[in-house]
Design an enzyme around this catalytic site. Sequence first.
Site, PDB file in Angstrom:
ATOM      1  N   LYS A  86      15.469  33.972 108.941  1.00 12.14           N
ATOM      2  CA  LYS A  86      16.291  35.171 108.746  1.00 12.14           C
ATOM      3  C   LYS A  86      15.956  36.151 109.875  1.00 12.14           C
ATOM      4  CE  LYS A  86      16.767  36.858 104.634  1.00 12.14           C
ATOM      5  NZ  LYS A  86      16.194  37.619 103.487  1.00 12.14           N
TER       6      LYS A  86
HETATM    7  C1  E4P Z   1      18.030  39.020 100.905  1.00  8.28           C
HETATM    8  O1  E4P Z   1      17.835  38.135 101.635  1.00  8.28           O
HETATM    9  C2  E4P Z   1      17.828  40.439 101.175  1.00  8.28           C
HETATM   10  O2  E4P Z   1      16.715  40.626 101.968  1.00  8.28           O
HETATM   11  C3  E4P Z   1      17.742  41.170  99.879  1.00  8.28           C
HETATM   12  O3  E4P Z   1      18.782  40.710  99.039  1.00  8.28           O
HETATM   13  C4  E4P Z   1      17.744  42.677  99.984  1.00  8.28           C
HETATM   14  O4  E4P Z   1      17.828  43.183  98.683  1.00  8.28           O
HETATM   15  P1  E4P Z   1      17.487  44.697  98.287  1.00  8.28           P
HETATM   16  O5  E4P Z   1      18.548  45.559  98.890  1.00  8.28           O
HETATM   17  O6  E4P Z   1      17.529  44.727  96.797  1.00  8.28           O
HETATM   18  O7  E4P Z   1      16.135  45.003  98.849  1.00  8.28           O
END
Ligand code: E4P
Length: 222
Positions: A86
């Site tokens: 990622k």
């Molecule tokens: C997923 O890969 C993201 O990093 C995550 O869904 C972010 O979520 P949040 O906005 O609840 O921190």
Amino acid sequence: MELIIDTADIEAIKKLDGILSIAGVTTNPSIITKSGKAPEQVIDELVAYLKPEQKLFVQVVARDFDGIMEETRAICALRPANTYAKIPVTREGLRAIKAAKAEGLNVLATSIYTPEQGFLAALSGADYLAPYCNRMCNYGDGVARVIDLIRMVETQGLSSKVIAASFHNVEQVHQLILAGVPAVTVPPAIAEAMMDHPGTDSAVDDFTADWQKAYGRNTLFS
Ligand code: E4P
């Protein structure tokens, strides 16, 4: 559509994986720190548990191009297949996404707050695009902007898959499934809220009570 679980909690993953068809697991640095474990331990547990066909997404921590590339190569080497780095869509990140795809590495472009950011990552061949649906709601209609990104990718004939992320309620997920999102990553609490309804429990209680009263047992056959 792929249902992915957004957590580093291995017990929660095992529980949900036993009930639902889980296509993989996403983590990010904040999620890993919340586990209270060393990152190496968390990653080892995920690699050991996931089936080869289930996808693993691990986020880079480095913010400079060379650091992102080094971590991306290391993440993609964790398993023979179905493992994705990622990479946030900063300028350094976009540069790394382009270079990583040129090397044939698996990439999820993350921390996407606008359809345009996602679209630019798609032009560089990112395999997945993760728009932060709930966080985008701070700036307008997050669900609508995620749908815009899905349509932009489709209309322009790009191969990237939108994996909608950052959900804080089931309704956001509902709207995106309805709109044809190719993948969602949801925290365990949202997956559980999607499964459960008190009406279902009450209906099953009534069936059991009727059966018990009529036949004196809780099974179909004696
Ligand atoms: C997923 O890969 C993201 O990093 C995550 O869904 C972010 O979520 P949040 O906005 O609840 O921190």
